[in-house]
Scaffold this active site. Structure first.
Site, PDB file in Angstrom:
ATOM      1  N   TYR A 191       0.908  -1.149   0.093  1.00 45.19           N
ATOM      2  CA  TYR A 191      -0.118  -0.026   0.012  1.00 45.19           C
ATOM      3  C   TYR A 191       0.873   1.306  -0.031  1.00 45.19           C
ATOM      4  O   TYR A 191       0.475   2.286  -0.290  1.00 45.19           O
ATOM      5  CB  TYR A 191      -0.973  -0.110   1.158  1.00 45.19           C
ATOM      6  CG  TYR A 191      -2.067  -1.033   1.172  1.00 45.19           C
ATOM      7  CD1 TYR A 191      -3.258  -0.904   0.225  1.00 45.19           C
ATOM      8  CD2 TYR A 191      -1.796  -2.246   1.582  1.00 45.19           C
ATOM      9  CE1 TYR A 191      -4.299  -1.706   0.264  1.00 45.19           C
ATOM     10  CE2 TYR A 191      -2.957  -3.276   1.483  1.00 45.19           C
ATOM     11  CZ  TYR A 191      -3.831  -2.890   0.873  1.00 45.19           C
ATOM     12  OH  TYR A 191      -5.073  -4.001   0.453  1.00 45.19           O
TER      13      TYR A 191
ATOM     14  N   ASN B   5     -12.438  -1.157  -5.511  1.00 44.90           N
ATOM     15  CA  ASN B   5     -12.191  -1.709  -7.081  1.00 44.90           C
ATOM     16  C   ASN B   5     -13.261  -2.411  -7.407  1.00 44.90           C
ATOM     17  O   ASN B   5     -13.457  -3.244  -6.831  1.00 44.90           O
ATOM     18  CB  ASN B   5     -10.896  -2.310  -7.045  1.00 44.90           C
ATOM     19  CG  ASN B   5     -10.633  -3.046  -8.594  1.00 44.90           C
ATOM     20  OD1 ASN B   5     -11.149  -2.567  -9.438  1.00 44.90           O
ATOM     21  ND2 ASN B   5      -9.689  -3.883  -8.585  1.00 44.90           N
TER      22      ASN B   5
ATOM     23  N   CYS C 152      -6.060  -5.807  -7.810  1.00 46.08           N
ATOM     24  CA  CYS C 152      -6.009  -5.393  -6.203  1.00 46.08           C
ATOM     25  C   CYS C 152      -5.653  -6.554  -5.426  1.00 46.08           C
ATOM     26  O   CYS C 152      -4.849  -6.100  -4.517  1.00 46.08           O
ATOM     27  CB  CYS C 152      -7.576  -4.745  -5.925  1.00 46.08           C
ATOM     28  SG  CYS C 152      -8.747  -5.802  -6.036  1.00 46.08           S
ATOM     29  N   HIS C 153      -5.693  -7.622  -5.896  1.00 46.66           N
ATOM     30  CA  HIS C 153      -4.965  -8.761  -5.007  1.00 46.66           C
ATOM     31  C   HIS C 153      -3.520  -8.708  -4.981  1.00 46.66           C
ATOM     32  O   HIS C 153      -2.946  -9.358  -4.084  1.00 46.66           O
ATOM     33  CB  HIS C 153      -5.798 -10.018  -5.600  1.00 46.66           C
ATOM     34  CG  HIS C 153      -5.183 -10.374  -6.984  1.00 46.66           C
ATOM     35  ND1 HIS C 153      -5.908 -10.093  -8.000  1.00 46.66           N
ATOM     36  CD2 HIS C 153      -4.318 -11.103  -7.410  1.00 46.66           C
ATOM     37  CE1 HIS C 153      -5.254 -10.335  -9.203  1.00 46.66           C
ATOM     38  NE2 HIS C 153      -4.117 -11.005  -8.810  1.00 46.66           N
TER      39      HIS C 153
ATOM     40  N   GLU D 100      -0.246 -17.256  -8.960  1.00 48.93           N
ATOM     41  CA  GLU D 100       0.431 -16.383  -9.753  1.00 48.93           C
ATOM     42  C   GLU D 100       1.958 -16.370  -9.323  1.00 48.93           C
ATOM     43  O   GLU D 100       3.139 -15.828 -10.047  1.00 48.93           O
ATOM     44  CB  GLU D 100       0.338 -14.759  -9.475  1.00 48.93           C
ATOM     45  CG  GLU D 100      -0.992 -14.538 -10.017  1.00 48.93           C
ATOM     46  CD  GLU D 100      -1.529 -12.962 -10.148  1.00 48.93           C
ATOM     47  OE1 GLU D 100      -0.589 -12.104  -9.968  1.00 48.93           O
ATOM     48  OE2 GLU D 100      -2.467 -12.593 -10.408  1.00 48.93           O
TER      49      GLU D 100
END
Length: 174
Positions: free
Chosen positions: A97, A124, A132-133, A159
């Site tokens: 963040y 979002n 956003c993850h 990912e």
């Protein structure tokens, strides 16, 4: 506005379109889901839904699909700025963040705190496609995902950002 439900390995998503652009993608049980849907929308197809469905299939197959369809989230200019920054986080990488706050602060011309960024990230309207993850806490902890922390963990494992039962992402030192 049109909407359609699509199945994913992590649950059903609702997709929204203005007929040309993807305007929303939410897990049907995620935070803020109901409050973000337009009051009047038709259930049905639009060409962008087929492209989103193909993108989701490729994404959950572990590929790195390119977003090749138009995306148009609705929100304040500040939130638009945050969501633009999120779209620049590459597949398989995370940002904190604080990282996002630093970039947004440069773009808006004044300091923006990580907490304010968290509010924009959490609202979002196009989950997964606007990733956003891929935003984590300052020490790599998994925090603040409107779709739920278990989903966030699964997405980051898919990912390659998390291995096994890890609860923190290992952040690279610059």
């Amino acid at each position: 506005m049109r909407q359609k439900k699509l199945a994913t390995p992590l649950g059903t998503v609702t997709v929204m379109s203005d007929g040309l652009n993807l305007t929303g993608l939410w897990f049907t049980d995620q935070k803020y889901y109901g409050s973000t849907l337009p009051k009047l929308s038709l259930v049905g197809d639009t060409p962008v839904f087929d492209r989103v469905a193909d993108w989701l299939t490729a994404y959950f197959a572990g590929e790195q699909p390119v977003v090749d369809f138009p995306v148009r989230p609705s929100g304040t200019s500040f939130r638009q700025t945050v969501w633009t920054v999120l779209q620049q986080i590459p597949y398989g990488e995370v940002r904190t963040y604080g990282d996002i706050a630093a970039v947004v602060s440069q773009r808006v011309g004044h300091d923006v705190g990580a907490r304010v960024i968290g509010g924009a990230v959490g609202h979002n309207p196009i989950s997964l496609v606007i990733p956003c993850h891929r935003v984590v806490g300052g020490t790599g902890e998994l925090t603040g995902y409107a779709g739920g922390l278990e989903r966030k963990k699964s997405l980051l494992q898919l990912e390659g950002c998390l291995q096994g039962d890890q609860e923190h992402v290992v952040l690279e030192k610059n």
